[in-house]
Scaffold this motif. Structure first.
Motif, PDB file in Angstrom:
ATOM      1  N   SER A 176       0.842  -1.189   0.000  1.00 27.11           N
ATOM      2  CA  SER A 176       0.000   0.000   0.000  1.00 27.11           C
ATOM      3  C   SER A 176       0.886   1.251   0.000  1.00 27.11           C
ATOM      4  CB  SER A 176      -0.926   0.002   1.202  1.00 27.11           C
ATOM      5  OG  SER A 176      -0.185   0.088   2.394  1.00 27.11           O
ATOM      6  N   GLN A 177       0.270   2.356  -0.430  1.00 35.32           N
ATOM      7  CA  GLN A 177       1.015   3.601  -0.523  1.00 35.32           C
ATOM      8  C   GLN A 177       0.987   4.351   0.803  1.00 35.32           C
ATOM      9  OE1 GLN A 177      -1.592   2.761  -2.452  1.00 35.32           O
ATOM     10  NE2 GLN A 177      -0.571   2.179  -4.347  1.00 35.32           N
ATOM     11  N   THR A 178       2.121   4.922   1.164  1.00 34.53           N
ATOM     12  CA  THR A 178       2.193   5.723   2.376  1.00 34.53           C
ATOM     13  C   THR A 178       2.997   6.983   2.079  1.00 34.53           C
ATOM     14  OG1 THR A 178       4.162   4.543   3.123  1.00 34.53           O
ATOM     15  CG2 THR A 178       2.040   3.760   3.957  1.00 34.53           C
ATOM     16  N   ILE A 179       2.740   8.001   2.861  1.00 38.95           N
ATOM     17  CA  ILE A 179       3.460   9.259   2.727  1.00 38.95           C
ATOM     18  C   ILE A 179       3.937   9.694   4.102  1.00 38.95           C
ATOM     19  CG2 ILE A 179       1.241  10.502   2.745  1.00 38.95           C
ATOM     20  CD1 ILE A 179       2.641  12.695   1.070  1.00 38.95           C
ATOM     21  N   HIS A 180       5.196  10.097   4.180  1.00 36.88           N
ATOM     22  CA  HIS A 180       5.768  10.528   5.445  1.00 36.88           C
ATOM     23  C   HIS A 180       6.331  11.927   5.288  1.00 36.88           C
ATOM     24  CE1 HIS A 180       5.325   6.490   7.035  1.00 36.88           C
ATOM     25  NE2 HIS A 180       5.882   6.021   5.950  1.00 36.88           N
ATOM     26  N   GLN A 181       6.156  12.710   6.315  1.00 41.19           N
ATOM     27  CA  GLN A 181       6.559  14.113   6.286  1.00 41.19           C
ATOM     28  C   GLN A 181       7.217  14.439   7.623  1.00 41.19           C
ATOM     29  OE1 GLN A 181       3.193  16.671   5.447  1.00 41.19           O
ATOM     30  NE2 GLN A 181       4.299  18.486   6.095  1.00 41.19           N
ATOM     31  N   TRP A 182       8.329  15.179   7.580  1.00 39.39           N
ATOM     32  CA  TRP A 182       9.008  15.563   8.808  1.00 39.39           C
ATOM     33  C   TRP A 182       9.817  16.840   8.612  1.00 39.39           C
ATOM     34  CZ3 TRP A 182      10.527  11.729   5.571  1.00 39.39           C
ATOM     35  CH2 TRP A 182      11.847  11.753   5.086  1.00 39.39           C
ATOM     36  N   PRO A 183      10.112  17.562   9.725  1.00 40.56           N
ATOM     37  CA  PRO A 183       9.673  17.268  11.084  1.00 40.56           C
ATOM     38  C   PRO A 183       8.210  17.622  11.294  1.00 40.56           C
ATOM     39  CG  PRO A 183      10.879  19.327  11.035  1.00 40.56           C
ATOM     40  CD  PRO A 183      10.963  18.765   9.641  1.00 40.56           C
ATOM     41  N   ALA A 184       7.614  17.109  12.352  1.00 50.11           N
ATOM     42  CA  ALA A 184       6.213  17.368  12.642  1.00 50.11           C
ATOM     43  C   ALA A 184       6.012  18.778  13.188  1.00 50.11           C
ATOM     44  CB  ALA A 184       5.687  16.353  13.651  1.00 50.11           C
ATOM     45  N   THR A 185       6.962  19.251  13.955  1.00 46.15           N
ATOM     46  CA  THR A 185       6.860  20.577  14.561  1.00 46.15           C
ATOM     47  C   THR A 185       8.235  21.221  14.562  1.00 46.15           C
ATOM     48  OG1 THR A 185       5.132  19.733  16.035  1.00 46.15           O
ATOM     49  CG2 THR A 185       6.108  21.848  16.619  1.00 46.15           C
ATOM     50  N   SER A 200      13.918  23.564   6.012  1.00 46.30           N
ATOM     51  CA  SER A 200      13.855  22.388   5.158  1.00 46.30           C
ATOM     52  C   SER A 200      12.817  21.430   5.707  1.00 46.30           C
ATOM     53  CB  SER A 200      15.221  21.701   5.072  1.00 46.30           C
ATOM     54  OG  SER A 200      15.145  20.563   4.230  1.00 46.30           O
ATOM     55  N   LEU A 201      11.757  21.220   4.944  1.00 43.74           N
ATOM     56  CA  LEU A 201      10.746  20.207   5.266  1.00 43.74           C
ATOM     57  C   LEU A 201      10.857  19.123   4.209  1.00 43.74           C
ATOM     58  CD1 LEU A 201       7.576  22.388   6.018  1.00 43.74           C
ATOM     59  CD2 LEU A 201       9.246  21.477   7.644  1.00 43.74           C
ATOM     60  N   GLU A 202      10.791  17.874   4.666  1.00 45.74           N
ATOM     61  CA  GLU A 202      10.990  16.774   3.733  1.00 45.74           C
ATOM     62  C   GLU A 202       9.787  15.835   3.728  1.00 45.74           C
ATOM     63  OE1 GLU A 202      14.854  15.138   3.956  1.00 45.74           O
ATOM     64  OE2 GLU A 202      14.396  13.406   2.700  1.00 45.74           O
ATOM     65  N   CYS A 203       9.548  15.258   2.567  1.00 48.30           N
ATOM     66  CA  CYS A 203       8.404  14.379   2.369  1.00 48.30           C
ATOM     67  C   CYS A 203       8.831  13.235   1.464  1.00 48.30           C
ATOM     68  CB  CYS A 203       7.280  15.194   1.726  1.00 48.30           C
ATOM     69  SG  CYS A 203       5.875  14.277   1.118  1.00 48.30           S
ATOM     70  N   THR A 204       8.446  12.004   1.818  1.00 49.40           N
ATOM     71  CA  THR A 204       8.702  10.875   0.941  1.00 49.40           C
ATOM     72  C   THR A 204       7.439  10.033   0.796  1.00 49.40           C
ATOM     73  OG1 THR A 204       9.500   9.499   2.758  1.00 49.40           O
ATOM     74  CG2 THR A 204      11.144  10.742   1.530  1.00 49.40           C
ATOM     75  N   VAL A 205       7.285   9.447  -0.356  1.00 52.63           N
ATOM     76  CA  VAL A 205       6.148   8.587  -0.645  1.00 52.63           C
ATOM     77  C   VAL A 205       6.677   7.188  -0.897  1.00 52.63           C
ATOM     78  CG1 VAL A 205       4.191   8.183  -2.189  1.00 52.63           C
ATOM     79  CG2 VAL A 205       4.900  10.516  -1.651  1.00 52.63           C
ATOM     80  N   GLU A 206       5.986   6.184  -0.391  1.00 55.81           N
ATOM     81  CA  GLU A 206       6.380   4.802  -0.586  1.00 55.81           C
ATOM     82  C   GLU A 206       5.240   4.020  -1.225  1.00 55.81           C
ATOM     83  OE1 GLU A 206       7.472   3.349   3.241  1.00 55.81           O
ATOM     84  OE2 GLU A 206       9.202   4.688   3.457  1.00 55.81           O
ATOM     85  N   GLY A 207       5.593   3.006  -1.976  1.00 53.84           N
ATOM     86  CA  GLY A 207       4.592   2.114  -2.534  1.00 53.84           C
ATOM     87  C   GLY A 207       4.040   2.525  -3.870  1.00 53.84           C
ATOM     88  N   THR A 208       4.657   3.515  -4.513  1.00 54.46           N
ATOM     89  CA  THR A 208       4.212   3.943  -5.831  1.00 54.46           C
ATOM     90  C   THR A 208       5.414   4.536  -6.558  1.00 54.46           C
ATOM     91  OG1 THR A 208       2.563   5.249  -7.045  1.00 54.46           O
ATOM     92  CG2 THR A 208       3.564   6.283  -5.129  1.00 54.46           C
ATOM     93  N   SER A 209       5.293   4.674  -7.860  1.00 52.09           N
ATOM     94  CA  SER A 209       6.378   5.293  -8.624  1.00 52.09           C
ATOM     95  C   SER A 209       5.813   6.447  -9.459  1.00 52.09           C
ATOM     96  CB  SER A 209       7.053   4.264  -9.533  1.00 52.09           C
ATOM     97  OG  SER A 209       6.107   3.706 -10.427  1.00 52.09           O
ATOM     98  N   ASN A 210       6.693   7.429  -9.700  1.00 51.20           N
ATOM     99  CA  ASN A 210       6.341   8.608 -10.477  1.00 51.20           C
ATOM    100  C   ASN A 210       5.040   9.287 -10.001  1.00 51.20           C
ATOM    101  OD1 ASN A 210       6.905  10.485 -12.504  1.00 51.20           O
ATOM    102  ND2 ASN A 210       5.506   9.481 -13.931  1.00 51.20           N
ATOM    103  N   PRO A 211       4.945   9.533  -8.706  1.00 51.22           N
ATOM    104  CA  PRO A 211       3.737  10.230  -8.226  1.00 51.22           C
ATOM    105  C   PRO A 211       3.791  11.716  -8.562  1.00 51.22           C
ATOM    106  CG  PRO A 211       5.280   9.972  -6.430  1.00 51.22           C
ATOM    107  CD  PRO A 211       5.896   9.275  -7.623  1.00 51.22           C
ATOM    108  N   ASN A 212       2.639  12.344  -8.599  1.00 53.24           N
ATOM    109  CA  ASN A 212       2.577  13.804  -8.557  1.00 53.24           C
ATOM    110  C   ASN A 212       2.728  14.197  -7.088  1.00 53.24           C
ATOM    111  OD1 ASN A 212       1.998  13.941 -11.340  1.00 53.24           O
ATOM    112  ND2 ASN A 212      -0.174  13.644 -10.925  1.00 53.24           N
TER     113      ASN A 212
END
Lengths: 114, 113
Positions: B1-10, B20-32
């Motif tokens: 399944s697809q998940t999205i993670h974002q950090w830091p929270a605060t 610098s805020l970072e975000c990664t998506v897992e479980g899919t390729s070439n997402p928008n």
């Protein structure tokens, strides 16, 4: 330009009751998508339900269902057997088929009372 | 399944400091990929979106920038924060799974002091 209107700033109901949130939109497009998102106190934006404009059948997702009236440009959300965890801001949103820009309503604050 | 993670929270940052805020998506390729901001009591404002590596579109002129160094990584940056940059930032993605549906990360609270 597309607009989304949520006319109920705040609503409250007793637990286990059914509640309907209203949403109207304005567009000249024929193909688009409509969404209801829920934002609880944690602020995470959670997809509740989606509707494709070309589908006449109303979308349902467990206790959540929509009444999609394309001619009237209306997209209401019905929550059955409401639970305390349903307390949140609910946003109606519109997306054109050929665009990346979600158009948001102002939101409805829903409070479920025990 | 697809998940999205974002950090830091605060985070609390002084005026003029970098971001610098970072975000990664897992479980899919070439997402928008998308960056949104939500001011207190308001709806979401689209800041940037990306349809591929190195392809960034800006919706609102501002003090922020975005980059996509890898297929499933999206970074929001600023060289010098302003007080007006305070808010709640949400990363989001859409893709082949339920096309035209946007899914959001947990969000990041930024307070500029």
């Amino acid at each position: 330009a597309q607009t989304v209107t949520q006319s109920q700033p705040e609503m409250s109901v007793q637990e286990a009751e059914t509640v309907t949130l209203s949403c109207t939109y304005d567009t000249s497009e024929s193909n688009y998508y409509l969404f209801w998102y829920k934002q609880p106190p944690s602020r995470q934006m959670i997809l509740v339900i989606r509707q494709e404009a070309y589908k006449q059948q109303n979308a349902t997702e467990n206790r959540f269902s929509v009444n999609f009236q394309k001619a009237a440009k209306s997209f209401s959300l019905k929550i059955s057997d409401s639970q305390l965890g349903d307390t949140a801001m609910y946003f109606c949103a519109f997306l054109m088929d050929s665009n990346y820009q979600l158009i948001w309503g102002a939101g409805t604050k829903l409070i479920i009372k025990p | 399944s697809q998940t999205i993670h974002q950090w830091p929270a605060t985070l609390v940052q002084p005026v003029g400091s970098p971001l610098s805020l970072e975000c990664t998506v897992e479980g899919t390729s070439n997402p928008n990929l998308y960056w949104y901001r939500q001011a207190a009591g308001r709806g979401l404002q689209l800041l940037f979106y990306s349809v591929g590596i190195g392809q960034i579109s800006s919706e609102v002129p501002q003090n922020l920038s975005a980059s996509r160094p890898q297929d499933r990584q999206f970074i929001l940056s600023s060289k010098k924060l302003l007080l007006s940059d305070s808010g709640f930032y949400l990363c989001a993605w859409s893709g082949d799974f339920e096309a035209n549906t946007i899914y959001f990360g947990e969000g990041s609270w930024l307070t500029v002091v």
